[in-house]
Design a protein around this motif. Structure first.
Motif, PDB file in Angstrom:
ATOM      1  N   PHE B  34      25.501  -6.272  -4.404  1.00 25.64           N
ATOM      2  CA  PHE B  34      26.239  -5.418  -5.348  1.00 25.64           C
ATOM      3  C   PHE B  34      26.350  -4.037  -4.747  1.00 25.64           C
ATOM      4  O   PHE B  34      25.456  -3.586  -4.046  1.00 25.64           O
ATOM      5  CB  PHE B  34      25.509  -5.300  -6.688  1.00 25.64           C
ATOM      6  N   LYS B  41      22.939  -3.243  -2.901  1.00 25.74           N
ATOM      7  CA  LYS B  41      21.689  -3.879  -3.315  1.00 25.74           C
ATOM      8  C   LYS B  41      21.899  -5.374  -3.268  1.00 25.74           C
ATOM      9  O   LYS B  41      22.884  -5.884  -3.810  1.00 25.74           O
ATOM     10  CB  LYS B  41      21.371  -3.428  -4.751  1.00 25.74           C
ATOM     11  N   ALA B  43      21.536  -9.070  -4.268  1.00 25.22           N
ATOM     12  CA  ALA B  43      21.167  -9.774  -5.493  1.00 25.22           C
ATOM     13  C   ALA B  43      20.780 -11.218  -5.196  1.00 25.22           C
ATOM     14  O   ALA B  43      19.954 -11.799  -5.901  1.00 25.22           O
ATOM     15  CB  ALA B  43      22.312  -9.727  -6.489  1.00 25.22           C
ATOM     16  N   SER B  63      14.272 -12.563 -16.069  1.00 25.63           N
ATOM     17  CA  SER B  63      15.432 -11.693 -16.261  1.00 25.63           C
ATOM     18  C   SER B  63      15.670 -10.865 -15.002  1.00 25.63           C
ATOM     19  O   SER B  63      14.733 -10.352 -14.401  1.00 25.63           O
ATOM     20  CB  SER B  63      15.170 -10.786 -17.461  1.00 25.63           C
ATOM     21  N   GLY B  64      16.893 -10.794 -14.596  1.00 26.42           N
ATOM     22  CA  GLY B  64      17.235  -9.986 -13.430  1.00 26.42           C
ATOM     23  C   GLY B  64      17.066 -10.735 -12.125  1.00 26.42           C
ATOM     24  O   GLY B  64      17.204 -10.154 -11.048  1.00 26.42           O
ATOM     25  N   SER B  65      16.805 -12.039 -12.201  1.00 28.34           N
ATOM     26  CA  SER B  65      16.547 -12.781 -10.974  1.00 28.34           C
ATOM     27  C   SER B  65      17.827 -13.214 -10.271  1.00 28.34           C
ATOM     28  O   SER B  65      17.763 -13.727  -9.165  1.00 28.34           O
ATOM     29  CB  SER B  65      15.686 -13.995 -11.292  1.00 28.34           C
ATOM     30  N   GLY B  66      18.969 -13.055 -10.897  1.00 29.11           N
ATOM     31  CA  GLY B  66      20.219 -13.364 -10.219  1.00 29.11           C
ATOM     32  C   GLY B  66      20.918 -14.624 -10.699  1.00 29.11           C
ATOM     33  O   GLY B  66      21.867 -15.094 -10.065  1.00 29.11           O
ATOM     34  N   LYS B  67      20.476 -15.163 -11.849  1.00 36.97           N
ATOM     35  CA  LYS B  67      21.048 -16.419 -12.335  1.00 36.97           C
ATOM     36  C   LYS B  67      22.534 -16.255 -12.663  1.00 36.97           C
ATOM     37  O   LYS B  67      23.378 -17.056 -12.255  1.00 36.97           O
ATOM     38  CB  LYS B  67      20.300 -16.878 -13.599  1.00 36.97           C
ATOM     39  N   THR B  68      22.821 -15.203 -13.425  1.00 39.23           N
ATOM     40  CA  THR B  68      24.203 -14.982 -13.824  1.00 39.23           C
ATOM     41  C   THR B  68      25.072 -14.720 -12.602  1.00 39.23           C
ATOM     42  O   THR B  68      26.189 -15.234 -12.477  1.00 39.23           O
ATOM     43  CB  THR B  68      24.271 -13.796 -14.795  1.00 39.23           C
ATOM     44  N   THR B  69      24.535 -13.931 -11.673  1.00 36.31           N
ATOM     45  CA  THR B  69      25.266 -13.651 -10.445  1.00 36.31           C
ATOM     46  C   THR B  69      25.593 -14.953  -9.724  1.00 36.31           C
ATOM     47  O   THR B  69      26.730 -15.181  -9.284  1.00 36.31           O
ATOM     48  CB  THR B  69      24.419 -12.749  -9.540  1.00 36.31           C
ATOM     49  N   HIS B 220      17.096 -19.929 -20.885  1.00 35.47           N
ATOM     50  CA  HIS B 220      15.686 -19.567 -21.057  1.00 35.47           C
ATOM     51  C   HIS B 220      15.064 -20.486 -22.089  1.00 35.47           C
ATOM     52  O   HIS B 220      13.896 -20.341 -22.413  1.00 35.47           O
ATOM     53  CB  HIS B 220      15.565 -18.136 -21.596  1.00 35.47           C
TER      54      HIS B 220
END
Ligand SMILES: Nc1ncnc2c1ncn2[C@@H]1O[C@H](COP(=O)(O)OP(=O)(O)OP(=O)(O)O)[C@@H](O)[C@H]1O
Ligand SMILES: [Mg+2]
Lengths: 381, 264, 389
Positions: B34, B41, B43, B63-69, B220
């Motif tokens: 990103f 950064k 991801a 959360s924030g681990s990159g799943k959505t990305t 989750h």
């Protein structure tokens, strides 16, 4: 300090805030322009009186404005001469002449002032010079206004042409401006006026100028004169005569109506713009407002928030609107070659500011109903 | 740590891989960043994975681990520069925006928020998808899918008059109506109650089986793990584990994750 | 797939929230109203200068060479009209006398200058049926027809009113409807040429005396299928240079040109109309922008589904078009009402012509398209990847 919710809400959506400000600014600009045009037109119609060297004016009650005068006996002016406080009385004769452009040989109506060459009728320094006075005394000689429209032709001193088929010579120039009544202006000595306007006589004059001694109470003298002079003349202070002419022009040309209408419609459009912004803002923050209500805030608080937003919008829109207006005033004055002298004044600044705040407050009040009726239960939907 | 050993990367950053028609998605050495310059950064770090056709995979991770990305990359929603990512045999790395749009049309998306047009009825919302590829009667197709999802009585309702679960089912209908070969779902049950969530997942599972499509789902929600053939765990943008359902259950604390619990 | 079969997303988005739709339409309508008002004022100021000229029943007009607008009081010799009659193609030529006299308000006794139009009642000088039918009444001495749209300062003006005109008794025998202009700020009287002699032949020594040997405006009628341009050219060529011969159209245009060049009417109202246009752009932009940002997630979802920017552009532009048309209708209706109200309140000649309505519709359409084009950038910028999460 309380969280400035109104401010933060507005600031949150930058683009929308900018659009809102632009909307208000343009409404403000429209209002300023309408008022400016109206002001400029009244000024054009009456600025001649600022150039006349008198505090009190006599004219026939049948006279509507400077170019449609009804003559009255010069005795009235002599009657005034002896009154205490009166310094000097000066007769002025006016009329139209067909001035021939010596180049195109086409004629055009010229407005002519006839004055006694030694009377300081106009405040223009170029008319007080001995050359100007001598020129006014020379037969068949006229002074021409440099602001006369170009269609009248060259204004060179010494140039000969015809005015109502009588030969005349340009003996000098001055800078005055014609106003509504004329495209071009001449000043001639009274003897020349007689010649140009046969069969008129000098016994019946169009306007009587009364110059008072410095420090004299103008109102008091005007009152004395009104009591003393018969009904065939009207006694007007400078302010009064300007008011008369202005009202006449604004009335016959409907400009008063037109530009007032312009202000009203601009006001409504501004209200619609602000209403839309506030309404959208409120609809979007409905769940938040409902939450605040659920938390125990009263409607009054939300009411204040919306009104604050309205006032912030008003002020933030007013400033660029004013700046734009000043620019456009300048531009208009230049684009019309001084034909529309647009000038800002303090009264108008304040009036429009109040109008803008009212405009925004009105929209705020209409849109706030939605918040007031916000159902705290809506948080759950 | 890395799940797969490092493999040679070509000059331009893309990796050549052989086509395998049985794979819906093939990923090799995928990196994603990103931002640009100072703010750049990373991801996702060197992800290599294969998803066979018809598989249901669940992607989990903090959360924030990159799943959505990760999902958005497979969904052709972002332009890619490094590694290799093939969806239905088409290489996404190096594709321009317009080519990506073409790939998207073969994918069904389901988001956490339903993102339905309030102004359109359930049926019209679904029809918007049919119109993209559309052939035949769009309304008939839309109604058919909605009926399958149990919304036969609600086709002409606007989202306002539907419950949260119903709205999500309309969104699913919209994703499924074109019978995509790949479905990407990001926490589709997060906004739903237990029962609605369960129903939605069951429906997805059933439709996947019938239409033989691949489903990648981020969640989750432990209660729905049972529908998965495979569970992938991402941590800090790296592939932490990739296990089949049975493996997953045995390697995790059985107290928390009793397979019978999923059968509820 | 044809466009018609598509879900009408633009329409449904706009009409979904009724209250917002109404406000939006109100906004567009007011922008339309603003443009109509300023344009209307401009046209009214110009139109009223030539309304009398347009009613002159002539194909060709003869005036003094010096008369470059209706203000100029230069007459020409009536002989010129007799000379004109001799030319081939000229059917008839008759005089119109114009002068100014003070009208005494029958109630307040205050006087106001009015313009007097005089002609031989046998000549069909004005294309005003109201006047044509009342000409017989003008045969009686000291009678006039007076314009109902004269300024109220003239006092009572209905038939039967007796007062003074130029210090001489006068009786109103009828009315008609015309309107004022800058050259006749207070109103127009119509009288016979014989009465004209009574009022203007023996005036006091300071004013210029007038009789029927000099004419202000000469009206020339030509044969059925003769070409006015050609005959005007012939007359112009052959008559002495103290008269100017132009077609009636040219005469009207000359007057209009004078006012366009000598006043700032055009400048003032064009500026105001332009500003109204910009306000409209801002208003519509705001509406569209709000719509786009409200439906941001949905539009992004459409993009994720595979819709192209082009499609979304289409949606926004359709919304703009719908707004322009739906907003124009109420704007137009309010404007018509306001035109009437203005005409009644001021006597301004507010005319709504098809041309003017259409050009404002086009302006509205362009206004909405510009706003749409700006608002669409926001849709194009929506990143479908952001709907996730
Ligand atoms: N548009 C973006 N620009 C910059 N950084 C981003 C952007 N989107 C996500 N990130 C960063 O990338 C990392 C992965 O984000 P991602 O949304 O994929 O996490 P996630 O696993 O979906 O988390 P969650 O379970 O909370 O949804 C995070 O550190 C996040 O801050
Ligand atoms: Mg996420």
């Amino acid at each position: 300090m309380r969280t400035p919710l109104a401010w933060l809400n507005l600031l949150h959506e930058r683009t929308r805030l900018l659009v809102a400000i632009a909307g208000v600014a343009f409404a403000v600009l429209l209002i300023f322009m309408n008022l400016g045009f109206l002001g400029a037109l009244s000024l054009t119609a009456t600025q001649i009186y600022d150039q006349m060297n008198a505090e009190i004016f006599l004219r026939s009650p049948q006279t509507l404005e400077i170019s449609t005068t009804e003559p009255f006996p010069i005795e009235r002016l002599y009657q005034v001469a002896g009154v205490e406080g009166v310094d000097q009385v000066m007769p002025v004769y006016v009329g139209y002449q067909q001035w021939r452009n010596p180049e195109t040989r086409l004629s055009r109506a010229m407005f002519v002032y006839g004055i006694n060459p030694r009377d300081p009728v106009f405040r223009l320094p170029e008319l007080q010079t001995s050359e100007a006075i001598a020129a006014l005394q020379r037969p068949n000689t006229v002074l021409i206004d440099q602001l006369s429209r170009p269609e009248f032709g060259p204004q060179t001193i010494g140039l000969e042409t015809e005015s109502d088929r009588r030969r005349v010579e340009i003996g000098g120039q001055f800078t005055l401006g014609g106003g509504f009544a004329s495209d071009g202006t001449l000043i001639v000595g009274d003897q020349n006026f007689l010649r140009l306007f046969t069969p008129r006589t000098l016994n019946r004059i169009d306007i009587g100028l009364i110059k008072l001694q410095p420090g004299t109470n103008i109102e008091a003298v005007a009152k004395t004169l009104r009591g003393m002079l018969p009904q065939d003349v009207e006694v007007l202070t400078q302010e009064e005569i300007i008011g008369r002419d202005r009202d006449f022009w604004i009335g016959t040309t409907s400009t008063g109506f037109i530009f007032s209408m312009g202000v009203v419609v601009s006001f409504i459009v501004g209200t619609v713009i602000v209403y839309q912004i506030l309404y959208t803002d409120i609809s979007e923050h409905m769940p938040e407002y409902a939450t605040l209500k659920a938390m125990g805030y009263r409607s009054r608080y939300l009411f204040q928030v919306v009104l604050q937003e309205a006032v912030i919008l008003a002020v933030m829109g007013y400033v660029p609107g004013l700046i734009l207006s000043l620019g456009l005033y300048e531009l208009t004055t230049n684009a019309t070659n001084g034909g529309l002298p647009m000038a800002m004044n303090l009264g108008r600044l304040v009036f429009v500011l109040l109008l803008t705040v009212t405009m925004c407050a009105v929209s705020g009040l209409i849109s706030v109903r939605k918040v007031i009726t916000a159902d705290p239960a809506e948080v759950f939907s | 740590m890395e799940a797969n050993g490092a493999k040679p990367v070509t000059q331009n950053g893309s990796v050549a891989i052989a086509d395998n028609p049985d794979l819906a998605v093939q990923i090799r050495h995928l990196n994603y960043y990103f931002g640009q310059g100072e703010l750049r950064k990373q991801a996702l770090f060197d992800i290599s994975l294969d998803f066979p056709r018809g598989q249901i995979a669940i992607i989990t991770g903090p959360s924030g681990s990159g799943k959505t990305t990760f999902l958005s990359l497979i969904g052709a929603l972002r332009t890619l520069h490094e590694g290799s990512l093939k969806v239905m045999g088409r290489e996404l790395v190096g594709m321009n925006n317009s080519q990506l749009v073409g790939v998207r049309r073969g994918i069904g998306f389901i988001f956490q928020a339903h993102n339905l047009f309030e102004s359109l009825t359930a049926c019209q919302n679904v029809e918007m998808a049919v119109e993209l590829t559309g052939s035949g009667s769009k309304r008939a197709q839309a109604i058919a899918v909605l009926e399958q999802l149990g919304l036969g009585q609600r086709v002409d309702y606007k989202p306002n008059s539907l419950s949260g679960g119903q709205k999500q089912r309309v969104a699913i209908a919209r994703a499924l109506v074109n019978q995509p070969q790949l479905i990407l779902a990001d926490e589709p049950t997060a906004a739903l109650d237990k029962q609605s969530g369960r129903d939605v997942v069951n429906l997805m599972q059933q439709l996947a089986r019938e239409q033989k499509c691949t489903i990648l789902m981020v969640t989750h929600d432990n209660r729905i793990l049972d529908v998965a053939d495979r569970i992938i765990n991402l941590v800090d943008g790296r592939l932490e584990s990739d296990t089949s359902m049975t493996e997953f259950v045995t390697t995790h604390d059985p107290k928390n994750l009793d397979p019978r619990m999923f059968m509820l | 797939m044809s466009l018609l079969k598509r879900t009408p997303l633009a329409w449904l988005n706009l009409t979904h929230d009724r209250r917002r739709l109404l406000t939006s339409l109100g906004g567009v309508a007011f922008a339309v109203l603003l443009m109509f008002m300023f344009n209307g004022f401009k046209n009214a100021l110009y139109d009223s200068q030539v309304q009398l000229l347009q009613l002159l029943n002539a194909d060709i007009i003869i005036t003094n060479t010096q008369k470059y607008n209706m203000f100029v009081p230069e007459p020409f010799a009536r002989r010129r009209l007799y000379q004109a009659r001799a030319f081939e193609g000229v059917e008839d030529a008759y005089p119109l006398y114009i002068n100014t006299a003070n009208w005494k308000n029958a109630e307040t006794k205050a006087t106001r200058p009015v313009r007097v139009l005089a002609f031989n009642p046998q000549d069909p000088v004005l294309r005003l049926p109201e006047v044509q039918t009342q000409l017989a009444k003008l045969q009686a001495p000291e009678t006039v027809l007076i314009d109902l749209k004269s300024r109220p300062e003239l006092g009572p003006i209905t038939a039967g009113v007796e007062t003074e005109l130029g210090d001489r008794h006068v009786r109103v025998v009828g009315n008609y409807s015309l309107g004022t202009d800058f050259a006749s700020g207070n109103g127009n009287l119509i009288m016979s040429d014989q009465n004209y002699l009574r009022y203007f032949a023996q005036v006091d020594p300071e004013d210029e005396e007038r009789d029927l040997s000099t004419v202000d405006v000469g009206l020339v009628k030509i044969a059925e299928n003769a070409d006015p341009e050609r005959i005007a050219a012939i007359l112009s060529e052959n008559l002495p240079k103290d008269v100017k011969v132009i077609t009636q159209e040219g005469f009207v245009q000359q007057e209009l040109t004078y006012w366009q060049e000598n006043t700032n009417i055009g400048f003032v109202f064009s500026l105001l109309t332009t500003m109204a246009f910009i306000v409209g752009i801002i208003l519509v932009y705001q509406i569209l922008y709000t719509d786009v940002s409200d439906h941001w997630a949905e539009y992004a979802t459409l993009k994720a589904m595979g819709y192209r920017n082009f499609f979304l552009l289409g949606v926004v532009l359709q919304e703009a078009t719908i707004l322009s048309i739906l907003g124009f209708i109420p704007g137009f209706c309010i404007s018509v009402l306001l035109y009437n109200a203005t005409a009644n309140a001021t006597g301004l000649l507010m005319q709504m012509t098809t041309d003017r309505a259409l050009s404002t519709l086009v302006a509205t359409f362009i206004m909405c398209l510009i706003s749409g084009a700006i608002a669409v950038r926001k849709v194009q910028a929506t990143d479908p990847a952001e709907v996730f999460g």
